[in-house]
Design a protein around this motif. Sequence first.
Motif, PDB file in Angstrom:
ATOM      1  N   TYR A 177       0.817  -1.218   0.000  1.00  0.00           N
ATOM      2  CA  TYR A 177       0.000   0.000   0.000  1.00  0.00           C
ATOM      3  C   TYR A 177       0.855   1.275   0.000  1.00  0.00           C
ATOM      4  CZ  TYR A 177      -2.919   3.716   2.008  1.00  0.00           C
ATOM      5  OH  TYR A 177      -3.545   4.904   2.264  1.00  0.00           O
ATOM      6  N   ALA A 178       1.697   1.456   1.000  1.00  0.00           N
ATOM      7  CA  ALA A 178       2.474   2.697   1.109  1.00  0.00           C
ATOM      8  C   ALA A 178       3.416   2.913  -0.073  1.00  0.00           C
ATOM      9  CB  ALA A 178       3.242   2.731   2.431  1.00  0.00           C
ATOM     10  N   PRO A 179       4.168   1.891  -0.524  1.00  0.00           N
ATOM     11  CA  PRO A 179       5.040   2.117  -1.676  1.00  0.00           C
ATOM     12  C   PRO A 179       4.294   2.547  -2.936  1.00  0.00           C
ATOM     13  CG  PRO A 179       5.691   0.119  -0.529  1.00  0.00           C
ATOM     14  CD  PRO A 179       4.391   0.558   0.080  1.00  0.00           C
ATOM     15  N   SER A 180       3.033   2.124  -3.064  1.00  0.00           N
ATOM     16  CA  SER A 180       2.275   2.481  -4.261  1.00  0.00           C
ATOM     17  C   SER A 180       1.928   3.964  -4.301  1.00  0.00           C
ATOM     18  CB  SER A 180       0.986   1.647  -4.339  1.00  0.00           C
ATOM     19  OG  SER A 180      -0.002   2.106  -3.432  1.00  0.00           O
ATOM     20  N   ARG A 181       2.064   4.668  -3.200  1.00  0.00           N
ATOM     21  CA  ARG A 181       1.643   6.060  -3.095  1.00  0.00           C
ATOM     22  C   ARG A 181       2.793   7.068  -3.202  1.00  0.00           C
ATOM     23  NH1 ARG A 181      -2.671   7.781  -1.050  1.00  0.00           N
ATOM     24  NH2 ARG A 181      -1.737   9.137   0.562  1.00  0.00           N
ATOM     25  N   ILE A 182       4.028   6.599  -3.215  1.00  0.00           N
ATOM     26  CA  ILE A 182       5.171   7.504  -3.101  1.00  0.00           C
ATOM     27  C   ILE A 182       5.245   8.507  -4.250  1.00  0.00           C
ATOM     28  CG2 ILE A 182       7.696   7.596  -3.150  1.00  0.00           C
ATOM     29  CD1 ILE A 182       7.622   4.945  -1.503  1.00  0.00           C
ATOM     30  N   GLY A 183       5.142   8.053  -5.487  1.00  0.00           N
ATOM     31  CA  GLY A 183       5.222   8.966  -6.630  1.00  0.00           C
ATOM     32  C   GLY A 183       4.109   9.998  -6.623  1.00  0.00           C
ATOM     33  N   TRP A 184       2.918   9.567  -6.226  1.00  0.00           N
ATOM     34  CA  TRP A 184       1.793  10.491  -6.106  1.00  0.00           C
ATOM     35  C   TRP A 184       2.084  11.557  -5.066  1.00  0.00           C
ATOM     36  CZ3 TRP A 184      -3.057  11.315  -8.265  1.00  0.00           C
ATOM     37  CH2 TRP A 184      -3.926  12.104  -7.524  1.00  0.00           C
ATOM     38  N   GLU A 185       2.556  11.154  -3.899  1.00  0.00           N
ATOM     39  CA  GLU A 185       2.808  12.101  -2.815  1.00  0.00           C
ATOM     40  C   GLU A 185       3.931  13.069  -3.158  1.00  0.00           C
ATOM     41  OE1 GLU A 185       1.265  12.695   0.015  1.00  0.00           O
ATOM     42  OE2 GLU A 185      -0.247  11.129  -0.179  1.00  0.00           O
ATOM     43  N   ARG A 186       4.904  12.640  -3.941  1.00  0.00           N
ATOM     44  CA  ARG A 186       5.990  13.540  -4.322  1.00  0.00           C
ATOM     45  C   ARG A 186       5.510  14.673  -5.216  1.00  0.00           C
ATOM     46  NH1 ARG A 186      10.230   8.719  -5.876  1.00  0.00           N
ATOM     47  NH2 ARG A 186      11.327   8.575  -3.862  1.00  0.00           N
ATOM     48  N   THR A 187       4.491  14.420  -6.007  1.00  0.00           N
ATOM     49  CA  THR A 187       4.067  15.387  -7.034  1.00  0.00           C
ATOM     50  C   THR A 187       2.600  15.774  -6.890  1.00  0.00           C
ATOM     51  OG1 THR A 187       3.553  13.576  -8.570  1.00  0.00           O
ATOM     52  CG2 THR A 187       5.782  14.485  -8.654  1.00  0.00           C
ATOM     53  N   GLU A 188       2.051  15.646  -5.703  1.00  0.00           N
ATOM     54  CA  GLU A 188       0.611  15.823  -5.496  1.00  0.00           C
ATOM     55  C   GLU A 188       0.071  17.168  -5.976  1.00  0.00           C
ATOM     56  OE1 GLU A 188      -2.721  14.855  -2.071  1.00  0.00           O
ATOM     57  OE2 GLU A 188      -0.598  14.837  -1.569  1.00  0.00           O
ATOM     58  N   PRO A 189       0.778  18.295  -5.813  1.00  0.00           N
ATOM     59  CA  PRO A 189       0.204  19.559  -6.297  1.00  0.00           C
ATOM     60  C   PRO A 189      -0.099  19.546  -7.797  1.00  0.00           C
ATOM     61  CG  PRO A 189       1.966  20.010  -4.753  1.00  0.00           C
ATOM     62  CD  PRO A 189       2.012  18.529  -5.029  1.00  0.00           C
ATOM     63  N   VAL A 190       0.724  18.871  -8.589  1.00  0.00           N
ATOM     64  CA  VAL A 190       0.450  18.793 -10.023  1.00  0.00           C
ATOM     65  C   VAL A 190      -0.779  17.926 -10.261  1.00  0.00           C
ATOM     66  CG1 VAL A 190       1.335  18.058 -12.267  1.00  0.00           C
ATOM     67  CG2 VAL A 190       2.857  19.168 -10.631  1.00  0.00           C
ATOM     68  N   ALA A 191      -0.883  16.803  -9.562  1.00  0.00           N
ATOM     69  CA  ALA A 191      -2.061  15.948  -9.707  1.00  0.00           C
ATOM     70  C   ALA A 191      -3.327  16.697  -9.303  1.00  0.00           C
ATOM     71  CB  ALA A 191      -1.897  14.685  -8.856  1.00  0.00           C
ATOM     72  N   GLU A 192      -3.235  17.478  -8.225  1.00  0.00           N
ATOM     73  CA  GLU A 192      -4.400  18.230  -7.751  1.00  0.00           C
ATOM     74  C   GLU A 192      -4.827  19.303  -8.734  1.00  0.00           C
ATOM     75  OE1 GLU A 192      -3.265  19.794  -3.986  1.00  0.00           O
ATOM     76  OE2 GLU A 192      -3.948  18.036  -2.881  1.00  0.00           O
ATOM     77  N   SER A 193      -3.902  19.783  -9.567  1.00  0.00           N
ATOM     78  CA  SER A 193      -4.221  20.880 -10.471  1.00  0.00           C
ATOM     79  C   SER A 193      -5.297  20.518 -11.481  1.00  0.00           C
ATOM     80  CB  SER A 193      -2.957  21.353 -11.205  1.00  0.00           C
ATOM     81  OG  SER A 193      -2.526  20.400 -12.165  1.00  0.00           O
TER      82      SER A 193
END
Length: 387
Positions: A177-193
Amino acid sequence: MPARPRPVLLGTGTAMAIAVALSGCTQKAASEDGAVTVTASDTECEVSKTEFPAGHVALAMENKGTKVTEVYVLFPDDRIAAERENIGPGTKASLVTELKAGDYEIACKPGMKGDGIRRKVKATGKNTAAVRSPEADAAVASYRSYVLAQAQQTLPKAQAFADTVKAGDVEKAKRLYAPSRIGWERTEPVAESFGDIDPKVDVREDGLEAGQDPATDWTGWHRLEKALWKDGRIGTWEKELADQLMTDLNDWVNRVGTAEITPTSMANGAKELLDEVARNKVTGEEERYSHTDLVDFKANLEGAQKSYDLLKPVAAKNDSTLTDELDKQFAALAKRLDTYRMDNGSGKDSYTYLSYDQVPEAKRKELSDGVNALAEPLSKLAASVAK
């Protein structure tokens, strides 16, 4: 991530410190000539100018309401051009962003819910963007490549997690679970945009909008987190959600290359990642079932550091005192976080951390203090690269 009510999990001193950091660490509104003043209340969103020159735009925001609010600059299709979250009642915040000529909306969201109170505005002029240095252009290009790489690297890890959920293996799914989220968490502001992807992928139950039913409308990682750690079972619905997670993440990867990225959006994104840490990780709210908050903390910090490192050549020319302080505070916070890393033989890049429910209140306060010490100078980065 969409805002939601936030439980108070820390002592009063820590909670107050976080509130100060999130409301704009310097408490100074952008007083530069030409700043657009945004005055928010529980029922109004007043904008001092509805037209302003394209390029670097400063917003001076004040919350005169009784609810915590956030202010967004939105493209016509609701993509986020810039944002400042968690502006507390009676506080001020500032934001420097870069806008091309065109139509936008400024939205105030009292209570951090819904579509907000909106005002149409226009960036005008022949120049479509602010003039940038070669170093700034290089930073944007490098960051765009980084964001795309992080998104692409997330897919196989998320697919392994989803496949394990579909296989009904609770314990293995917990490990993935946690490893699957690392790339998302690193770049979350872009994803949120993009506006619509984050609510599908990363929302928590109390972040659902009014009228949404958690039984049918709650999707994404945190819905599966609850099933794994709280419910301890994987049913037919959870298996379907695993497939839906992959559909939404593939949508993210396909769209991330089109994201609007500027030096100021990079700088503001770095600050947003620190706000995420203060608001959701240090409080233990983000991973309330799995208690893997320190993994997210690490990824958020790395994402903020990446933006800063790429912007540093520009910022150092304009404000070397600021970059010296940022170097110091990034290093100090990383060192503090490393004390919670569990040595599994993979060295300093290990992503095995102490379960956050085992971190006592006093230690959480230390982490909060470290985040605040970095967030204050980081809030000045956008202005320094816009000079």
